[in-house]
Write a protein that holds these residues in place. Structure first.
Motif, PDB file in Angstrom:
ATOM      1  N   VAL A   1       0.844  -1.193   0.000  1.00  0.00           N
ATOM      2  CA  VAL A   1       0.000   0.000   0.000  1.00  0.00           C
ATOM      3  C   VAL A   1       0.880   1.244   0.000  1.00  0.00           C
ATOM      4  O   VAL A   1       1.125   1.852   1.032  1.00  0.00           O
ATOM      5  CB  VAL A   1      -0.915   0.016   1.233  1.00  0.00           C
ATOM      6  N   PRO A   2       1.403   1.665  -1.167  1.00  0.00           N
ATOM      7  CA  PRO A   2       2.339   2.772  -1.193  1.00  0.00           C
ATOM      8  C   PRO A   2       1.726   4.125  -0.919  1.00  0.00           C
ATOM      9  O   PRO A   2       2.420   5.072  -0.612  1.00  0.00           O
ATOM     10  CB  PRO A   2       2.907   2.712  -2.621  1.00  0.00           C
ATOM     11  N   SER A   3       0.418   4.272  -1.037  1.00  0.00           N
ATOM     12  CA  SER A   3      -0.211   5.553  -0.747  1.00  0.00           C
ATOM     13  C   SER A   3      -1.585   5.302  -0.155  1.00  0.00           C
ATOM     14  O   SER A   3      -2.211   4.289  -0.419  1.00  0.00           O
ATOM     15  CB  SER A   3      -0.339   6.398  -2.020  1.00  0.00           C
ATOM     16  N   ALA A   4      -2.054   6.249   0.666  1.00  0.00           N
ATOM     17  CA  ALA A   4      -3.345   6.073   1.314  1.00  0.00           C
ATOM     18  C   ALA A   4      -4.471   6.416   0.356  1.00  0.00           C
ATOM     19  O   ALA A   4      -4.257   6.934  -0.728  1.00  0.00           O
ATOM     20  CB  ALA A   4      -3.411   6.938   2.563  1.00  0.00           C
ATOM     21  N   PHE A   5      -5.698   6.172   0.783  1.00  0.00           N
ATOM     22  CA  PHE A   5      -6.870   6.291  -0.076  1.00  0.00           C
ATOM     23  C   PHE A   5      -6.964   7.699  -0.684  1.00  0.00           C
ATOM     24  O   PHE A   5      -7.563   8.598  -0.114  1.00  0.00           O
ATOM     25  CB  PHE A   5      -8.124   5.996   0.748  1.00  0.00           C
ATOM     26  N   ALA A   6      -6.401   7.823  -1.865  1.00  0.00           N
ATOM     27  CA  ALA A   6      -6.219   9.156  -2.428  1.00  0.00           C
ATOM     28  C   ALA A   6      -7.532   9.840  -2.798  1.00  0.00           C
ATOM     29  O   ALA A   6      -7.598  11.061  -2.856  1.00  0.00           O
ATOM     30  CB  ALA A   6      -5.318   9.068  -3.663  1.00  0.00           C
ATOM     31  N   ASP A   7      -8.573   9.056  -3.070  1.00  0.00           N
ATOM     32  CA  ASP A   7      -9.847   9.652  -3.468  1.00  0.00           C
ATOM     33  C   ASP A   7     -10.727  10.012  -2.269  1.00  0.00           C
ATOM     34  O   ASP A   7     -11.806  10.552  -2.436  1.00  0.00           O
ATOM     35  CB  ASP A   7     -10.613   8.694  -4.381  1.00  0.00           C
ATOM     36  N   TYR A   8     -10.296   9.700  -1.054  1.00  0.00           N
ATOM     37  CA  TYR A   8     -11.075   9.971   0.136  1.00  0.00           C
ATOM     38  C   TYR A   8     -10.509  11.169   0.888  1.00  0.00           C
ATOM     39  O   TYR A   8      -9.299  11.366   0.917  1.00  0.00           O
ATOM     40  CB  TYR A   8     -11.061   8.770   1.082  1.00  0.00           C
ATOM     41  N   ASP A   9     -11.403  11.927   1.522  1.00  0.00           N
ATOM     42  CA  ASP A   9     -10.896  12.958   2.420  1.00  0.00           C
ATOM     43  C   ASP A   9     -10.431  12.303   3.720  1.00  0.00           C
ATOM     44  O   ASP A   9     -10.564  11.087   3.915  1.00  0.00           O
ATOM     45  CB  ASP A   9     -11.960  14.031   2.673  1.00  0.00           C
ATOM     46  N   PHE A  10      -9.875  13.113   4.618  1.00  0.00           N
ATOM     47  CA  PHE A  10      -9.238  12.562   5.816  1.00  0.00           C
ATOM     48  C   PHE A  10     -10.216  11.755   6.662  1.00  0.00           C
ATOM     49  O   PHE A  10      -9.899  10.645   7.120  1.00  0.00           O
ATOM     50  CB  PHE A  10      -8.632  13.699   6.653  1.00  0.00           C
ATOM     51  N   GLU A  11     -11.423  12.283   6.864  1.00  0.00           N
ATOM     52  CA  GLU A  11     -12.375  11.589   7.737  1.00  0.00           C
ATOM     53  C   GLU A  11     -12.812  10.259   7.126  1.00  0.00           C
ATOM     54  O   GLU A  11     -12.901   9.237   7.813  1.00  0.00           O
ATOM     55  CB  GLU A  11     -13.592  12.470   8.009  1.00  0.00           C
ATOM     56  N   THR A  12     -13.080  10.269   5.815  1.00  0.00           N
ATOM     57  CA  THR A  12     -13.488   9.038   5.149  1.00  0.00           C
ATOM     58  C   THR A  12     -12.360   8.017   5.181  1.00  0.00           C
ATOM     59  O   THR A  12     -12.578   6.829   5.456  1.00  0.00           O
ATOM     60  CB  THR A  12     -13.895   9.329   3.698  1.00  0.00           C
ATOM     61  N   TYR A  13     -11.156   8.464   4.911  1.00  0.00           N
ATOM     62  CA  TYR A  13      -9.988   7.585   4.986  1.00  0.00           C
ATOM     63  C   TYR A  13      -9.870   6.970   6.375  1.00  0.00           C
ATOM     64  O   TYR A  13      -9.614   5.769   6.528  1.00  0.00           O
ATOM     65  CB  TYR A  13      -8.729   8.376   4.645  1.00  0.00           C
ATOM     66  N   SER A  14     -10.066   7.764   7.398  1.00  0.00           N
ATOM     67  CA  SER A  14      -9.968   7.287   8.768  1.00  0.00           C
ATOM     68  C   SER A  14     -10.994   6.189   9.044  1.00  0.00           C
ATOM     69  O   SER A  14     -10.668   5.141   9.620  1.00  0.00           O
ATOM     70  CB  SER A  14     -10.177   8.450   9.742  1.00  0.00           C
ATOM     71  N   ILE A  15     -12.221   6.403   8.611  1.00  0.00           N
ATOM     72  CA  ILE A  15     -13.272   5.425   8.873  1.00  0.00           C
ATOM     73  C   ILE A  15     -12.990   4.124   8.131  1.00  0.00           C
ATOM     74  O   ILE A  15     -13.067   3.029   8.709  1.00  0.00           O
ATOM     75  CB  ILE A  15     -14.649   5.987   8.476  1.00  0.00           C
ATOM     76  N   VAL A  16     -12.654   4.233   6.849  1.00  0.00           N
ATOM     77  CA  VAL A  16     -12.440   3.023   6.060  1.00  0.00           C
ATOM     78  C   VAL A  16     -11.215   2.255   6.548  1.00  0.00           C
ATOM     79  O   VAL A  16     -11.240   1.020   6.651  1.00  0.00           O
ATOM     80  CB  VAL A  16     -12.316   3.368   4.563  1.00  0.00           C
TER      81      VAL A  16
END
Length: 276
Positions: free
Chosen positions: A21-36
């Protein structure tokens, strides 16, 4: 505070998967990334025993984005299903599947030999898929896999599989070839894109692979189909069945939740639609 602590745990999880996983969920904002990321990390660590926490996370996601919440609810339910309740069918697909071209049999590749030929296990997967194709003669057959024979990149798993099917009586018109992917995740990403872009008649998939690989194969294809439906604002295709080749040297590695978690996590990283 609870969200921050949970998010820090998921960051640790992402660090452990840095090569996958070289990069975090690029299409999500911070809160969505945190939840997922919390969803994936929580299920990885505690599976169904974390039902209450997972339900709370899904509720939080649905409040923020109802459509995305629905998608992840289905992903998490399917993840639990493949590990606990999914029936595995040996040698051929079961009765009762669609008997028209709305069904696509997806055959997952296996690394070629150093000489650029099909390994026995790949031939075994193809024989299983051939039995399925003969049982459902209107179904499409998607073959997926790229160049995995060392320096012989001109030979691909999918092209050799396609020729094998033609040599064994399958019409080329039934074949869909995806010959660039190098991992199970890429199999799902690239094959689903081809199907959604060019085959609107296809509505349901049946996955064919080795017995030890079927949970992961079904999981990544179903997740990718759901994520793509969210992006495209369309009805998702569904993985509805499977058939497996009984591999002589089966391993339980791909059925381990931590391996599955790395793929679930990576597929959600949709910066450019590819594994990097």
């Amino acid at each position: 505070m609870k969200r921050v602590k949970s998010f820090l745990c998921s960051l640790l999880f992402s660090a452990m998967l840095v090569e996958c996983v070289p990069s975090a969920f690029a299409d999500y904002d911070f809160e969505t990334y945190s939840i997922v990321s919390d969803l994936v990390y929580t299920y990885k660590m505690r599976q169904a025993s974390a039902y209450g926490e997972i339900s709370e996370l899904l509720s939080d996601l649905s409040e923020k984005d109802p459509e995305l919440g629905s998608v992840w609810n289905r992903i998490m339910k399917y993840w639990e299903y493949v590990g606990n309740d999914m029936t595995v069918f040996y040698d051929v697909l079961p009765d009762g599947l669609p008997e028209n071209n709305s069904l696509c049999i997806v055959v997952l590749g296996y690394a070629l030999t150093s000489e650029g030929t099909m390994a026995d296990e790949l031939i075994g997967r193809c024989r299983t898929a051939l039995a399925c194709a003969e049982k459902y003669p209107e179904a499409y057959i998607a073959v997926t896999g790229g160049g995995t024979a060392g320096g012989r990149h001109e030979e691909t798993e999918a092209d050799l599989m396609a020729q094998w099917f033609i040599d064994n009586g399958i019409s080329p018109d039934r074949l869909i070839i995806e010959n660039r992917s190098l991992t199970t995740g890429e199999n799902a990403q690239r094959t689903c894109t081809i199907l959604l872009d060019h085959y609107p008649e296809i509505k349901q998939l049946a996955v064919v692979t080795s017995d030890y690989h079927i949970q992961l194969g079904c999981l990544v294809f179903q997740e990718q189909l759901l994520l793509e439906s969210y992006k495209r604002e369309s009805e998702p295709l569904e993985v509805i069945s499977n058939a497996v080749y009984r591999a002589p040297d089966s391993t339980d590695e791909y059925n381990r939740v931590n391996i599955q978690a790395s793929y679930v996590w990576k597929l959600a990283d949709t910066r450019d639609g590819d594994f990097q």
